[in-house]
Design a protein around this motif. Structure first.
Motif, PDB file in Angstrom:
ATOM      1  N   SER A   1      41.813  12.362  41.214  1.00 33.37           N
ATOM      2  CA  SER A   1      41.960  13.928  40.983  1.00 33.37           C
ATOM      3  C   SER A   1      41.126  14.737  41.904  1.00 33.37           C
ATOM      4  O   SER A   1      40.994  15.838  42.450  1.00 33.37           O
ATOM      5  N   HIS A   2      40.169  13.689  42.693  1.00 35.35           N
ATOM      6  CA  HIS A   2      39.200  14.558  43.646  1.00 35.35           C
ATOM      7  C   HIS A   2      39.363  13.737  45.094  1.00 35.35           C
ATOM      8  O   HIS A   2      39.066  14.348  45.961  1.00 35.35           O
ATOM      9  N   VAL A   3      39.971  12.568  45.313  1.00 35.89           N
ATOM     10  CA  VAL A   3      40.201  11.922  46.462  1.00 35.89           C
ATOM     11  C   VAL A   3      41.688  11.376  46.694  1.00 35.89           C
ATOM     12  O   VAL A   3      42.075  10.848  45.689  1.00 35.89           O
ATOM     13  N   PRO A   4      42.196  11.200  47.953  1.00 35.33           N
ATOM     14  CA  PRO A   4      43.602  10.760  47.769  1.00 35.33           C
ATOM     15  C   PRO A   4      43.722   9.237  47.543  1.00 35.33           C
ATOM     16  O   PRO A   4      44.747   8.824  47.222  1.00 35.33           O
ATOM     17  N   GLU A   5      42.612   8.432  47.851  1.00 36.07           N
ATOM     18  CA  GLU A   5      42.777   7.100  47.947  1.00 36.07           C
ATOM     19  C   GLU A   5      41.353   6.660  47.124  1.00 36.07           C
ATOM     20  O   GLU A   5      40.328   6.903  47.626  1.00 36.07           O
ATOM     21  N   VAL A   6      41.526   5.576  46.218  1.00 39.54           N
ATOM     22  CA  VAL A   6      40.410   4.770  45.814  1.00 39.54           C
ATOM     23  C   VAL A   6      40.757   3.173  45.971  1.00 39.54           C
ATOM     24  O   VAL A   6      41.654   2.864  45.425  1.00 39.54           O
ATOM     25  N   VAL A   7      39.539   2.562  46.184  1.00 39.81           N
ATOM     26  CA  VAL A   7      39.393   1.048  45.987  1.00 39.81           C
ATOM     27  C   VAL A   7      38.220   0.699  44.957  1.00 39.81           C
ATOM     28  O   VAL A   7      37.364   1.063  45.607  1.00 39.81           O
ATOM     29  N   VAL A   8      38.548   0.134  43.898  1.00 41.83           N
ATOM     30  CA  VAL A   8      37.644  -0.397  42.949  1.00 41.83           C
ATOM     31  C   VAL A   8      37.446  -1.808  43.148  1.00 41.83           C
ATOM     32  O   VAL A   8      38.313  -2.553  42.868  1.00 41.83           O
ATOM     33  N   THR A   9      36.133  -2.154  43.596  1.00 45.97           N
ATOM     34  CA  THR A   9      35.882  -3.711  43.622  1.00 45.97           C
ATOM     35  C   THR A   9      35.568  -4.191  42.484  1.00 45.97           C
ATOM     36  O   THR A   9      34.717  -3.658  41.762  1.00 45.97           O
ATOM     37  N   LEU A  10      36.280  -5.604  42.062  1.00 53.99           N
ATOM     38  CA  LEU A  10      36.113  -6.166  40.955  1.00 53.99           C
ATOM     39  C   LEU A  10      35.405  -7.441  40.876  1.00 53.99           C
ATOM     40  O   LEU A  10      35.413  -8.061  40.107  1.00 53.99           O
TER      41      LEU A  10
ATOM     42  N   ALA B   1      51.454   6.791  43.744  1.00 56.03           N
ATOM     43  CA  ALA B   1      51.704   5.573  43.928  1.00 56.03           C
ATOM     44  C   ALA B   1      51.173   4.632  42.752  1.00 56.03           C
ATOM     45  O   ALA B   1      50.299   5.183  42.314  1.00 56.03           O
ATOM     46  N   ALA B   2      51.835   3.291  42.303  1.00 56.59           N
ATOM     47  CA  ALA B   2      51.588   2.605  41.543  1.00 56.59           C
ATOM     48  C   ALA B   2      50.232   1.764  41.982  1.00 56.59           C
ATOM     49  O   ALA B   2      50.267   1.588  43.056  1.00 56.59           O
ATOM     50  N   PRO B   3      49.409   1.569  40.980  1.00 53.47           N
ATOM     51  CA  PRO B   3      48.167   0.823  41.611  1.00 53.47           C
ATOM     52  C   PRO B   3      48.401  -0.758  41.886  1.00 53.47           C
ATOM     53  O   PRO B   3      49.553  -1.226  41.161  1.00 53.47           O
ATOM     54  N   VAL B   4      47.681  -1.222  42.735  1.00 55.48           N
ATOM     55  CA  VAL B   4      47.908  -2.609  43.212  1.00 55.48           C
ATOM     56  C   VAL B   4      46.352  -3.177  43.075  1.00 55.48           C
ATOM     57  O   VAL B   4      45.563  -2.705  43.278  1.00 55.48           O
ATOM     58  N   HIS B   5      46.801  -4.459  42.341  1.00 57.33           N
ATOM     59  CA  HIS B   5      45.618  -5.307  42.118  1.00 57.33           C
ATOM     60  C   HIS B   5      45.664  -6.660  43.116  1.00 57.33           C
ATOM     61  O   HIS B   5      46.696  -7.076  42.925  1.00 57.33           O
ATOM     62  N   VAL B   6      44.630  -6.901  43.633  1.00 52.14           N
ATOM     63  CA  VAL B   6      44.632  -8.166  44.576  1.00 52.14           C
ATOM     64  C   VAL B   6      43.425  -9.015  44.042  1.00 52.14           C
ATOM     65  O   VAL B   6      42.346  -8.601  44.191  1.00 52.14           O
ATOM     66  N   PRO B   7      43.863 -10.359  43.689  1.00 51.39           N
ATOM     67  CA  PRO B   7      42.871 -11.020  43.242  1.00 51.39           C
ATOM     68  C   PRO B   7      42.193 -11.411  44.247  1.00 51.39           C
ATOM     69  O   PRO B   7      42.447 -11.595  45.439  1.00 51.39           O
ATOM     70  N   ALA B   8      40.642 -12.056  43.832  1.00 45.59           N
ATOM     71  CA  ALA B   8      39.622 -12.459  44.916  1.00 45.59           C
ATOM     72  C   ALA B   8      40.057 -13.909  45.089  1.00 45.59           C
ATOM     73  O   ALA B   8      40.454 -14.721  44.225  1.00 45.59           O
ATOM     74  N   PRO B   9      39.966 -14.734  46.242  1.00 40.77           N
ATOM     75  CA  PRO B   9      39.791 -16.031  46.191  1.00 40.77           C
ATOM     76  C   PRO B   9      38.719 -16.760  45.303  1.00 40.77           C
ATOM     77  O   PRO B   9      37.842 -16.103  45.202  1.00 40.77           O
ATOM     78  N   ALA B  10      39.180 -18.026  44.692  1.00 34.00           N
ATOM     79  CA  ALA B  10      38.286 -18.660  43.959  1.00 34.00           C
ATOM     80  C   ALA B  10      37.239 -19.328  44.758  1.00 34.00           C
ATOM     81  O   ALA B  10      37.791 -20.470  45.273  1.00 34.00           O
ATOM     82  N   VAL B  11      36.020 -19.069  44.697  1.00 31.20           N
ATOM     83  CA  VAL B  11      34.989 -19.651  45.346  1.00 31.20           C
ATOM     84  C   VAL B  11      33.879 -19.653  44.381  1.00 31.20           C
ATOM     85  O   VAL B  11      33.728 -18.782  43.502  1.00 31.20           O
ATOM     86  N   GLU B  12      32.906 -20.593  44.638  1.00 32.84           N
ATOM     87  CA  GLU B  12      31.681 -20.801  43.971  1.00 32.84           C
ATOM     88  C   GLU B  12      30.668 -19.869  44.860  1.00 32.84           C
ATOM     89  O   GLU B  12      30.231 -20.288  45.886  1.00 32.84           O
ATOM     90  N   ALA B  13      30.192 -18.776  44.208  1.00 32.84           N
ATOM     91  CA  ALA B  13      29.141 -17.913  44.674  1.00 32.84           C
ATOM     92  C   ALA B  13      27.766 -18.432  44.734  1.00 32.84           C
ATOM     93  O   ALA B  13      27.266 -18.851  43.773  1.00 32.84           O
TER      94      ALA B  13
ATOM     95  N   LYS C   1      34.212   6.429  32.759  1.00 34.28           N
ATOM     96  CA  LYS C   1      35.390   5.279  32.361  1.00 34.28           C
ATOM     97  C   LYS C   1      34.940   3.914  32.468  1.00 34.28           C
ATOM     98  O   LYS C   1      34.876   3.511  33.515  1.00 34.28           O
ATOM     99  N   ALA C   2      34.909   3.089  31.587  1.00 37.33           N
ATOM    100  CA  ALA C   2      34.642   1.837  31.744  1.00 37.33           C
ATOM    101  C   ALA C   2      35.823   0.870  32.375  1.00 37.33           C
ATOM    102  O   ALA C   2      35.461   0.006  33.126  1.00 37.33           O
ATOM    103  N   ASP C   3      37.139   1.367  31.915  1.00 37.97           N
ATOM    104  CA  ASP C   3      38.243   0.590  32.471  1.00 37.97           C
ATOM    105  C   ASP C   3      38.665   1.098  34.049  1.00 37.97           C
ATOM    106  O   ASP C   3      38.563   2.069  34.295  1.00 37.97           O
ATOM    107  N   PRO C   4      38.564   0.052  34.779  1.00 37.76           N
ATOM    108  CA  PRO C   4      38.686   0.345  36.287  1.00 37.76           C
ATOM    109  C   PRO C   4      40.030   1.022  36.618  1.00 37.76           C
ATOM    110  O   PRO C   4      39.855   1.933  37.348  1.00 37.76           O
ATOM    111  N   TYR C   5      41.011   0.851  35.656  1.00 36.13           N
ATOM    112  CA  TYR C   5      42.518   1.502  35.998  1.00 36.13           C
ATOM    113  C   TYR C   5      42.263   3.157  35.799  1.00 36.13           C
ATOM    114  O   TYR C   5      42.562   3.996  36.226  1.00 36.13           O
ATOM    115  N   ASP C   6      41.607   3.449  34.492  1.00 38.19           N
ATOM    116  CA  ASP C   6      41.297   4.634  33.905  1.00 38.19           C
ATOM    117  C   ASP C   6      40.387   5.320  34.838  1.00 38.19           C
ATOM    118  O   ASP C   6      40.575   6.635  35.457  1.00 38.19           O
ATOM    119  N   ALA C   7      39.391   4.736  35.593  1.00 40.57           N
ATOM    120  CA  ALA C   7      38.289   5.267  36.397  1.00 40.57           C
ATOM    121  C   ALA C   7      39.084   5.466  37.999  1.00 40.57           C
ATOM    122  O   ALA C   7      38.752   6.760  38.132  1.00 40.57           O
TER     123      ALA C   7
END
Length: 311
Positions: free
Chosen positions: A211-220, A232-244, A199-205
């Motif tokens: 269904s296999h593990v109790p907790e997931v963090v997908v880094t974006l 529990a409802a999913p939580v999205h935390v934005p990344a700080p805006a920096v120049e990589a 599944k390409a969509d992070p929420y769907d993935a």
């Protein structure tokens, strides 16, 4: 009143140690193409060692389990971990060469990596004393740059002793159900999540992985991180805006810092924001372990970000 200093979480890391051979180029070469680079660095790395250094610099008591070779790289890799405050009595020395990672970093901060396992390929089981080291930790960090039987042995031992298992499924590959069954938190990036679920969509993935593990963090990447847990409802935390400048090991920095934040008892949204601040600092510097921030730096950036969010 003087603020209370959090107790240092005890974290064990079972995984790879590599010497990173990093070439910096304007644009990465295509197949059959030769380009001229503008810099080269030899930097201690490996996903296991990177997470160990990140956790140690973030304030944890960290033990590294794995293997290095008899070569000069092995000596330097052990010394780098020692210098970062990581315990290396569980890091064995084996015949042959240490692991290496051959990395090309372009001017946009993107990277392509070829890993040659070397000594890491010998870690197919726990060594004497490893089980006790894992049992005495609060968290075990795992990745997939050592043989899968070694990863599974570590995860099973941690699970049997009530130690939290955090798995970074990289390099991406299908995971056996017996490993997922003893994993508490899975931390894939978007690509790895898609490989695992189709599944390409992070929420769907993330939903599929629950269904296999109790907790997931997908880094974006620059878009932050997505946390999902059962019931529990999913939580999205934005990344700080920096120049990589260099994104190498940003994910490992995030995981190491996240393990420390959770070990200190922070709620997941706060832990994610703090880990994202650590990762944001790392991408502004070249290299893998060399780019990882110390705790006071992460605390400072996290405080600034918190103030900017306050109305």
């Amino acid at each position: 009143m003087t603020p209370t200093t959090p107790a240092r979480p005890a974290i064990a890391v079972l995984g790879s140690t590599n010497m990173d051979l990093v070439a910096y180029v304007a644009t990465a070469p295509r197949r059959g193409e030769t380009v001229t680079g503008h810099a080269f660095r030899t930097v201690p790395g490996g996903k296991g060692a990177n997470q160990a250094v990140a956790a140690a610099r973030s304030g944890a008591d960290v033990t590294m389990l794995g293997a290095v070779g008899e070569d000069d790289f092995g000596v330097r890799l052990r010394a780098a971990l020692d210098d970062a405050g990581v315990r290396t009595d569980g890091l064995r020395t084996v015949r042959g060469e240490s692991g290496t990672a051959h990395i090309v970093v372009d001017d946009e901060g993107g990277n392509a990596i070829v890993v040659v396992p070397g000594a890491n390929g010998s870690v197919s089981a726990l060594a004497e004393g490893d089980a006790a080291r894992i049992a005495s930790a609060g968290v075990l960090l795992l990745q997939l740059e050592i043989p899968l039987p070694g990863v599974l042995a570590g995860a099973r031992t941690a699970h049997e002793h009530g130690v939290r298992v955090v798995l970074t499924p990289a390099p991406a590959q299908p995971l056996p159900g017996e490993l997922l069954a003893v994993t508490d938190l899975l931390v894939p990036n978007e690509h790895e999540a898609e490989v695992l679920t189709g599944k390409a969509d992070p929420y769907d993935a993330a939903s599929a992985l629950l269904s296999h593990v109790p907790e997931v963090v997908v880094t974006l990447g620059s878009r932050g991180a997505l946390y999902a847990a059962r019931d529990a409802a999913p939580v999205h935390v934005p990344a700080p805006a920096v120049e990589a400048l260099d994104t190498t090991a940003a994910g490992d920095t995030f995981v190491g810092a996240l393990a420390v934040a959770q070990g200190e008892g922070r709620a997941m949204p706060d832990a994610l924001r703090w880990a994202s601040a650590a990762a944001a600092l790392s991408v502004q510097r070249p290299g893998a372990s060399a780019s990882m921030p110390h705790r006071h730096e992460t605390d400072s950036l996290a405080a600034q970000l918190s103030e900017s969010r306050t109305p």
